[in-house]
Design an enzyme around this catalytic site. Structure first.
Site, PDB file in Angstrom:
ATOM      1  NE  ARG A 166      -2.538   0.016   6.257  1.00 24.97           N
ATOM      2  CZ  ARG A 166      -3.785   0.278   6.119  1.00 24.97           C
ATOM      3  NH1 ARG A 166      -4.568   0.791   7.085  1.00 24.97           N
ATOM      4  NH2 ARG A 166      -4.279   0.573   4.676  1.00 24.97           N
ATOM      5  CB  CYS A 167       3.196  -5.642  10.930  1.00 21.54           C
ATOM      6  SG  CYS A 167       4.098  -6.456  12.626  1.00 21.54           S
ATOM      7  N   GLY A 168       5.452  -3.453  11.963  1.00 21.65           N
ATOM      8  CA  GLY A 168       6.807  -3.145  12.128  1.00 21.65           C
ATOM      9  C   GLY A 168       7.666  -4.506  11.625  1.00 21.65           C
ATOM     10  CG  LEU A 169       7.613  -7.751  13.329  1.00 23.51           C
ATOM     11  CD1 LEU A 169       7.126  -9.202  14.145  1.00 23.51           C
ATOM     12  CD2 LEU A 169       9.198  -7.483  13.457  1.00 23.51           C
ATOM     13  CB  THR A 170       5.157  -5.378   7.009  1.00 21.30           C
ATOM     14  OG1 THR A 170       4.108  -5.546   7.969  1.00 21.30           O
ATOM     15  CG2 THR A 170       4.768  -5.403   5.692  1.00 21.30           C
TER      16      THR A 170
END
Length: 164
Positions: free
Chosen positions: A34-38
């Site tokens: 659940r990360c912007g980098l996922t």
């Protein structure tokens, strides 16, 4: 103790080591769902598919230490990785990469300096470490650099066992 001898837990709760990959170019990444980098999961999977036969092995270590961006159970994480990004590289059990409960694998990895000469704690999700066959850590790449950049792909290509 070698990086390859440190016990790690699989997503199903079994204990193993990274020893099976001692002849591979190992790309170790702390991951989160659940990360912007996922979306880097997709780039990591593409690298795995492209360079697997030349000796690359990607491995992921889920971590919930960065704003709670990996809250799921090990089973939920596996389901997400496969269903969303088609991940077929090993994603181990959730661990801590910083602090007093830092996993021993990351005790070793975080001693490595990045391109700016900095070592120490993992900065965020998707920090990447390239480990040459035999265990020498050859690169630490900060989270914001996508594994799809030409520079990162060139770093992988230059260090593949088949290229040696």
């Amino acid at each position: 103790m070698s990086l390859y001898d440190i016990p790690v837990e699989t997503a199903t709760g079994d204990t193993t080591t990274l020893g099976a990959y001692d002849d591979k170019l190992l790309l170790v990444v702390n991951v989160a769902s659940r990360c912007g980098l996922t979306p880097q999961y997709g780039d990591l999977q593409k690298l795995q598919e492209t360079y697997r036969d030349q000796g690359l092995q990607v491995v992921g270590f889920p971590c919930n230490q960065f704003n709670g961006q990996e809250p799921g159970s090990n089973e939920e994480i596996q389901e997400f990785c496969v269903a969303t990004y088609g991940v077929d590289f090993p994603v181990f059990a959730k661990i801590e990469v910083n602090g007093e409960n830092r996993h021993p694998v990351y005790d070793v990895l975080t001693e490595t300096v990045d391109s700016q000469g900095d070592s120490g704690d993992v900065a965020w999700n998707f920090e990447k470490y390239l480990v040459a066959p035999g265990g020498q850590i050859i690169a630490r790449v900060r989270p914001q650099e996508s594994p799809a950049t030409p520079e990162f792909v060139a770093l992988v290509e230059q260090n593949l066992p088949a290229a040696a």
